[in-house]
Scaffold this motif. Sequence first.
Motif, mmCIF file in Angstrom:
data_model
loop_
_atom_site.group_PDB
_atom_site.id
_atom_site.type_symbol
_atom_site.label_atom_id
_atom_site.label_comp_id
_atom_site.label_asym_id
_atom_site.label_seq_id
_atom_site.Cartn_x
_atom_site.Cartn_y
_atom_site.Cartn_z
ATOM 1 N N LYS A 168 9.290 -3.544 -10.797
ATOM 2 C CA LYS A 168 8.808 -4.932 -10.741
ATOM 3 C C LYS A 168 7.816 -5.111 -9.593
ATOM 4 O O LYS A 168 6.799 -5.790 -9.752
ATOM 5 C CB LYS A 168 9.977 -5.904 -10.599
ATOM 6 N N ARG A 169 8.121 -4.509 -8.445
ATOM 7 C CA ARG A 169 7.191 -4.588 -7.307
ATOM 8 C C ARG A 169 5.849 -3.941 -7.666
ATOM 9 O O ARG A 169 4.785 -4.475 -7.360
ATOM 10 C CB ARG A 169 7.780 -3.884 -6.077
ATOM 11 N N ARG A 170 5.950 -2.774 -8.284
ATOM 12 C CA ARG A 170 4.725 -2.069 -8.705
ATOM 13 C C ARG A 170 3.897 -2.935 -9.641
ATOM 14 O O ARG A 170 2.687 -3.092 -9.460
ATOM 15 C CB ARG A 170 5.107 -0.761 -9.409
ATOM 16 N N ASP A 171 4.563 -3.517 -10.644
ATOM 17 C CA ASP A 171 3.856 -4.345 -11.611
ATOM 18 C C ASP A 171 3.192 -5.547 -10.944
ATOM 19 O O ASP A 171 2.071 -5.923 -11.297
ATOM 20 C CB ASP A 171 4.813 -4.809 -12.718
ATOM 21 N N ARG B 83 12.782 6.054 -9.283
ATOM 22 C CA ARG B 83 14.173 6.301 -8.855
ATOM 23 C C ARG B 83 14.225 6.825 -7.423
ATOM 24 O O ARG B 83 15.037 6.353 -6.623
ATOM 25 C CB ARG B 83 14.853 7.300 -9.786
ATOM 26 N N SER B 84 13.372 7.811 -7.094
ATOM 27 C CA SER B 84 13.427 8.377 -5.741
ATOM 28 C C SER B 84 13.004 7.341 -4.692
ATOM 29 O O SER B 84 13.577 7.295 -3.606
ATOM 30 C CB SER B 84 12.562 9.636 -5.642
ATOM 31 N N ILE B 85 12.029 6.518 -5.036
ATOM 32 C CA ILE B 85 11.609 5.457 -4.105
ATOM 33 C C ILE B 85 12.737 4.440 -3.947
ATOM 34 O O ILE B 85 13.039 3.991 -2.838
ATOM 35 C CB ILE B 85 10.311 4.779 -4.603
ATOM 36 N N GLY B 86 13.372 4.081 -5.072
ATOM 37 C CA GLY B 86 14.498 3.143 -5.038
ATOM 38 C C GLY B 86 15.642 3.650 -4.176
ATOM 39 O O GLY B 86 16.248 2.890 -3.416
ATOM 40 N N LYS B 87 15.935 4.942 -4.269
ATOM 41 C CA LYS B 87 17.016 5.525 -3.445
ATOM 42 C C LYS B 87 16.698 5.406 -1.963
ATOM 43 O O LYS B 87 17.554 5.064 -1.154
ATOM 44 C CB LYS B 87 17.230 6.996 -3.808
ATOM 45 N N LYS B 88 15.426 5.708 -1.614
ATOM 46 C CA LYS B 88 15.017 5.618 -0.204
ATOM 47 C C LYS B 88 15.160 4.194 0.323
ATOM 48 O O LYS B 88 15.567 3.981 1.456
ATOM 49 C CB LYS B 88 13.565 6.066 -0.031
ATOM 50 N N GLU B 89 14.775 3.229 -0.511
ATOM 51 C CA GLU B 89 14.782 1.826 -0.076
ATOM 52 C C GLU B 89 16.105 1.122 -0.394
ATOM 53 O O GLU B 89 16.247 -0.068 -0.130
ATOM 54 C CB GLU B 89 13.611 1.086 -0.711
ATOM 55 N N LYS B 90 17.027 1.869 -1.020
ATOM 56 C CA LYS B 90 18.350 1.346 -1.375
ATOM 57 C C LYS B 90 18.273 0.130 -2.301
ATOM 58 O O LYS B 90 18.952 -0.881 -2.095
ATOM 59 C CB LYS B 90 19.161 1.036 -0.119
ATOM 60 N N ILE C 182 3.724 6.033 -5.453
ATOM 61 C CA ILE C 182 3.753 6.157 -6.917
ATOM 62 C C ILE C 182 2.543 6.924 -7.437
ATOM 63 O O ILE C 182 2.676 7.865 -8.219
ATOM 64 C CB ILE C 182 3.832 4.763 -7.584
ATOM 65 N N PHE C 183 1.345 6.529 -7.018
ATOM 66 C CA PHE C 183 0.131 7.060 -7.645
ATOM 67 C C PHE C 183 -0.516 8.236 -6.915
ATOM 68 O O PHE C 183 -1.226 9.021 -7.539
ATOM 69 C CB PHE C 183 -0.900 5.939 -7.836
ATOM 70 N N TYR C 184 -0.307 8.363 -5.616
ATOM 71 C CA TYR C 184 -0.918 9.470 -4.891
ATOM 72 C C TYR C 184 0.070 10.613 -4.659
ATOM 73 O O TYR C 184 -0.268 11.776 -4.825
ATOM 74 C CB TYR C 184 -1.520 9.002 -3.562
ATOM 75 N N LYS C 185 1.294 10.257 -4.292
ATOM 76 C CA LYS C 185 2.317 11.285 -4.053
ATOM 77 C C LYS C 185 3.124 11.579 -5.315
ATOM 78 O O LYS C 185 3.929 12.502 -5.323
ATOM 79 C CB LYS C 185 3.242 10.834 -2.932
ATOM 80 N N GLU C 186 2.925 10.776 -6.345
ATOM 81 C CA GLU C 186 3.580 10.927 -7.637
ATOM 82 C C GLU C 186 5.101 10.952 -7.539
ATOM 83 O O GLU C 186 5.782 11.718 -8.222
ATOM 84 C CB GLU C 186 3.058 12.173 -8.369
ATOM 85 N N GLU C 187 5.627 10.091 -6.682
ATOM 86 C CA GLU C 187 7.083 9.967 -6.570
ATOM 87 C C GLU C 187 7.589 9.107 -7.721
ATOM 88 O O GLU C 187 6.905 8.202 -8.192
ATOM 89 C CB GLU C 187 7.456 9.317 -5.232
ATOM 90 N N SER C 188 8.814 9.376 -8.134
ATOM 91 C CA SER C 188 9.398 8.586 -9.224
ATOM 92 C C SER C 188 9.923 7.260 -8.677
ATOM 93 O O SER C 188 10.205 7.119 -7.480
ATOM 94 C CB SER C 188 10.532 9.359 -9.891
ATOM 95 N N ARG D 273 0.837 -1.208 0.000
ATOM 96 C CA ARG D 273 0.000 0.000 0.000
ATOM 97 C C ARG D 273 0.871 1.257 0.000
ATOM 98 O O ARG D 273 0.602 2.214 -0.708
ATOM 99 C CB ARG D 273 -0.944 -0.024 1.210
ATOM 100 N N GLU D 274 1.945 1.255 0.785
ATOM 101 C CA GLU D 274 2.845 2.409 0.836
ATOM 102 C C GLU D 274 3.486 2.665 -0.530
ATOM 103 O O GLU D 274 3.625 3.818 -0.942
ATOM 104 C CB GLU D 274 3.932 2.192 1.892
#
Length: 138
Positions: free
Chosen positions: A121-124, A106-113, A98-104, A92-93
Amino acid sequence: MPNKEYYLYVKGKAIPISEEVYKAYWKITEHEKYLQKKDCKYGVISFSSLDHDGHFVDNIIDEKIDLEKIVEVKMQIEELNKALATLTKKERELIEAIFYKEESLRSIGKKEKVSYQTIGKRRDKILEKLRKLLEDKF
């Protein structure tokens, strides 16, 4: 120069009138024509044209509003919310980011390393899960 005579025709008969009445009549007539042109241009219809059977309120139909479509979309949103509620907190996070906060990705990947491809792939995977849940409903 003699005074000009002014007439209005009523049922084919010329009725003599004053210049003041003549000008007032034509001012009103020209204004009505102007308003009719505007109404025609913007698709405005008068209430009296809807009152052909004495029940004009029942004859008004707003064709721009598709009530069935509104109800259908509302039901789809409710089903989507139910499907989203079945996701894990982490899933859900990610969807919210991705869809509500419109984060890219790449930026999510950086946060989660992790790489943005991994986030993609997770999104899909999550979207496929949601699609299967909703597929049965619609």
